[in-house]
Design an enzyme around this catalytic site. Structure first.
Site: not given
Length: 220
Positions: A178-180
């Site tokens: 996952y990221c932002r």
């Protein structure tokens, strides 16, 4: 009565200041980056593809609307979101766009269709499997964003370090990156790299703000 009408007009003028501040796609991108944590003008310019001068001009507009704050740290100028209400406002705006704008919904559907490794997961089940060690939750944001708050049990390997640190990741576990959040491409790029190296890897839409919006706790 005239005073009342004038006051009402001035109230709407103040509300319009916020509307004007967020009317630029690049200012929205800068605000989204700042939701992840404080940044210098130079870092914001680099991450948004702007010159430092253009980034500064956009940030001044956001500052005039009290959406961001600024602090001098030595020779650096550091920007941050005004407070948690700014983050909540941004999240509400995104939810409204997804619910009401057909073009936005089509774009998001296109993103999902073009990303075969985007996976919808039950958040509680994700945490349970991470605790059991049957999956590896991988946070590919910069290290300072991970330190500011991350999904419980997540391991930090920033995207720009992933290839040289890939031996730190167990090939026996499924990787959930996952990221932002939904509009960020870091996790997609991480999954492409991991799968090219033989890992079973997928990404989720959630970032930490989506996680918090659903009432779930973050770790620091």
């Amino acid at each position: 009565m005239e005073d009342t009408v004038e006051t009402k007009d001035r109230i709407y003028e103040q509300l319009a200041r916020v509307g004007k501040a967020i009317s630029s796609p690049k200012r929205l991108e800068l605000l989204d980056l700042l939701r992840q944590g404080p940044r210098s003008v130079e870092v914001l310019a680099c991450e948004s593809g702007l010159s430092v001068a253009n980034a500064s001009r956009h940030l001044q507009v956001l500052r005039q609307a009290q959406l961001v704050e600024v602090e001098k740290q030595g020779k650096q100028v550091i920007y941050s979101v005004g407070d948690q209400k700014v983050c909540e406002f941004f999240q509400t705006m995104c939810s409204l766009a997804e619910a009401r704008l057909a073009d936005f919904e089509r774009l998001m559907r296109k993103v999902a269709e073009n990303d075969p490794y985007l996976e919808e997961v039950d958040r509680s089940l994700l945490m349970q499997r991470a605790r059991e060690g049957s999956i590896t939750v991988l946070d590919v944001r910069p290290a300072q964003e991970y330190a500011a708050g991350h999904i419980p049990g997540a391991v930090s390997v920033p995207l720009n370090e992933l290839e040289e640190r890939i031996q730190e990741i167990s090939p026996e576990n499924k990787i959930v990156a996952y990221c932002r959040g939904p509009y960020c491409l870091l996790a997609s790029r991480a999954v492409e790299l991991l799968r090219s190296k033989g890992f079973e890897a997928v990404r989720i839409r959630d970032g930490v703000h989506e996680w918090k919006m659903h009432g779930l706790q973050l770790e620091r």
